[in-house]
Design a protein around this motif. Structure first.
Motif, PDB file in Angstrom:
ATOM      1  N   ASN A 151      38.792 129.143  51.081  1.00 30.65           N
ATOM      2  CA  ASN A 151      39.079 130.196  50.119  1.00 30.65           C
ATOM      3  C   ASN A 151      39.680 129.537  48.879  1.00 30.65           C
ATOM      4  O   ASN A 151      40.785 128.984  48.934  1.00 30.65           O
ATOM      5  N   LYS A 152      38.935 129.570  47.783  1.00 25.12           N
ATOM      6  CA  LYS A 152      39.344 128.872  46.563  1.00 25.12           C
ATOM      7  C   LYS A 152      40.748 129.260  46.094  1.00 25.12           C
ATOM      8  O   LYS A 152      41.534 128.405  45.692  1.00 25.12           O
ATOM      9  N   ALA A 153      41.093 130.535  46.151  1.00 22.10           N
ATOM     10  CA  ALA A 153      42.398 130.995  45.675  1.00 22.10           C
ATOM     11  C   ALA A 153      43.553 130.462  46.531  1.00 22.10           C
ATOM     12  O   ALA A 153      44.703 130.484  46.097  1.00 22.10           O
ATOM     13  N   SER A 154      43.246 129.972  47.732  1.00 18.37           N
ATOM     14  CA  SER A 154      44.278 129.492  48.649  1.00 18.37           C
ATOM     15  C   SER A 154      44.375 127.979  48.723  1.00 18.37           C
ATOM     16  O   SER A 154      45.134 127.447  49.528  1.00 18.37           O
ATOM     17  N   GLU A 155      43.592 127.278  47.880  1.00 22.00           N
ATOM     18  CA  GLU A 155      43.632 125.822  47.971  1.00 22.00           C
ATOM     19  C   GLU A 155      44.895 125.276  47.315  1.00 22.00           C
ATOM     20  O   GLU A 155      45.419 125.831  46.361  1.00 22.00           O
ATOM     21  N   GLY A 156      45.382 124.199  47.890  1.00 22.18           N
ATOM     22  CA  GLY A 156      46.555 123.524  47.359  1.00 22.18           C
ATOM     23  C   GLY A 156      46.384 122.028  47.521  1.00 22.18           C
ATOM     24  O   GLY A 156      45.463 121.558  48.179  1.00 22.18           O
ATOM     25  N   GLY A 157      47.289 121.288  46.927  1.00 20.26           N
ATOM     26  CA  GLY A 157      47.205 119.847  47.052  1.00 20.26           C
ATOM     27  C   GLY A 157      48.455 119.162  46.552  1.00 20.26           C
ATOM     28  O   GLY A 157      49.310 119.765  45.901  1.00 20.26           O
ATOM     29  N   VAL A 158      48.541 117.884  46.877  1.00 20.30           N
ATOM     30  CA  VAL A 158      49.642 117.028  46.459  1.00 20.30           C
ATOM     31  C   VAL A 158      49.023 115.765  45.856  1.00 20.30           C
ATOM     32  O   VAL A 158      48.057 115.216  46.408  1.00 20.30           O
ATOM     33  N   ILE A 159      49.565 115.312  44.755  1.00 18.19           N
ATOM     34  CA  ILE A 159      49.054 114.130  44.063  1.00 18.19           C
ATOM     35  C   ILE A 159      49.048 112.922  45.016  1.00 18.19           C
ATOM     36  O   ILE A 159      49.989 112.736  45.788  1.00 18.19           O
ATOM     37  N   TYR A 160      48.012 112.129  44.933  1.00 22.21           N
ATOM     38  CA  TYR A 160      47.803 111.015  45.865  1.00 22.21           C
ATOM     39  C   TYR A 160      48.888 109.940  45.771  1.00 22.21           C
ATOM     40  O   TYR A 160      49.187 109.257  46.749  1.00 22.21           O
ATOM     41  N   ASN A 161      49.497 109.781  44.611  1.00 20.85           N
ATOM     42  CA  ASN A 161      50.481 108.707  44.415  1.00 20.85           C
ATOM     43  C   ASN A 161      51.916 109.224  44.336  1.00 20.85           C
ATOM     44  O   ASN A 161      52.772 108.591  43.722  1.00 20.85           O
ATOM     45  N   ASP A 162      52.187 110.341  44.979  1.00 26.33           N
ATOM     46  CA  ASP A 162      53.541 110.896  45.011  1.00 26.33           C
ATOM     47  C   ASP A 162      54.492 109.831  45.592  1.00 26.33           C
ATOM     48  O   ASP A 162      54.313 109.389  46.727  1.00 26.33           O
ATOM     49  N   PRO A 163      55.495 109.401  44.802  1.00 24.81           N
ATOM     50  CA  PRO A 163      56.394 108.349  45.291  1.00 24.81           C
ATOM     51  C   PRO A 163      57.188 108.771  46.527  1.00 24.81           C
ATOM     52  O   PRO A 163      57.578 107.926  47.332  1.00 24.81           O
ATOM     53  N   GLY A 164      57.407 110.060  46.699  1.00 27.03           N
ATOM     54  CA  GLY A 164      58.125 110.540  47.881  1.00 27.03           C
ATOM     55  C   GLY A 164      57.325 110.365  49.161  1.00 27.03           C
ATOM     56  O   GLY A 164      57.891 110.196  50.245  1.00 27.03           O
ATOM     57  N   LEU A 165      55.999 110.408  49.055  1.00 27.09           N
ATOM     58  CA  LEU A 165      55.144 110.211  50.231  1.00 27.09           C
ATOM     59  C   LEU A 165      54.882 108.734  50.488  1.00 27.09           C
ATOM     60  O   LEU A 165      54.710 108.324  51.624  1.00 27.09           O
ATOM     61  N   ASP A 166      54.809 107.945  49.412  1.00 29.03           N
ATOM     62  CA  ASP A 166      54.626 106.496  49.503  1.00 29.03           C
ATOM     63  C   ASP A 166      53.452 106.110  50.412  1.00 29.03           C
ATOM     64  O   ASP A 166      53.593 105.313  51.336  1.00 29.03           O
ATOM     65  N   ILE A 167      52.287 106.669  50.136  1.00 27.05           N
ATOM     66  CA  ILE A 167      51.085 106.392  50.926  1.00 27.05           C
ATOM     67  C   ILE A 167      50.399 105.141  50.389  1.00 27.05           C
ATOM     68  O   ILE A 167      50.140 105.035  49.195  1.00 27.05           O
TER      69      ILE A 167
END
Length: 185
Positions: free
Chosen positions: A139-155
């Motif tokens: 459902n397009k209206a329900s999509e979310g995301g987190v930036i790939y280089n978020d320093p808090g996630l440190d992926i």
């Protein structure tokens, strides 16, 4: 089938029994009863998705919110990816933590990612075909995301920064701190 829970509660690595001989191989890639028994709950998949990507592509941390939250069963049909699942359940002891596991056509591993998680992957081989089942419709209206280089996630996406290929849409995603996290799980 070997099922192992990761450090993130509800997120499992699934390794099918592969039967090889001089003709090739055979394995059961999905069996609803066996998976549901292993998970200890019933998951009904309603949608299959597949993508093809080149080396260096990072498909950032995506998820669906509200009543459209999705559990996923992910695997690689061709090539190798680094698969990443992020616990976005705010009441979880592992909120904001992630796992990263190499999935390939050779190792046949799969990951079950429950509702309330974000998901992404990077392509480590020249190309990769990625396949996943979802237990809820997109459902397009329900999509979310987190930036790939978020320093808090440190992926660590295992791709040099100058080789990362990411969509304009994914470059505009917010940090986890500013992400919209609304679950009806």
């Amino acid at each position: 089938m070997k099922v192992t829970e990761t450090k993130l509660k509800g997120c499992f690595v699934i390794e099918p029994a592969v039967f090889r001989d001089d003709r090739g191989y055979f394995f059961e890639s999905f069996n609803a009863k066996n998976l549901n028994d292993a998970l200890g709950k019933e998951v009904n998949f309603v949608q299959d998705n597949q993508s093809y990507s080149n080396r260096g592509v990072v498909r950032a941390i995506h998820y669906q919110t509200g009543k459209y939250a999705q559990a996923k069963l992910v695997r690689v049909l061709k090539g190798t990816v680094l698969d990443v699942a992020v616990d976005l359940r705010q009441d979880s002891l592992t909120f904001g933590q992630h796992i990263a596991i190499e999935l390939s056509a050779e190792n046949n591993k799969q990951v079950f990612i429950p509702r309330g998680f974000g998901h992404g992957f990077s392509v480590l081989s020249e190309t990769a075909e990625f396949f996943y089942k979802c237990d809820n419709f997109y459902n397009k209206a329900s999509e979310g995301g987190v930036i790939y280089n978020d320093p808090g996630l440190d992926i660590d996406w295992q791709i040099p920064l100058d080789e990362i290929k990411i969509s304009d849409k994914d470059l505009e995603l917010p940090s986890l701190e500013n992400a919209r996290l609304l679950w009806e799980i």
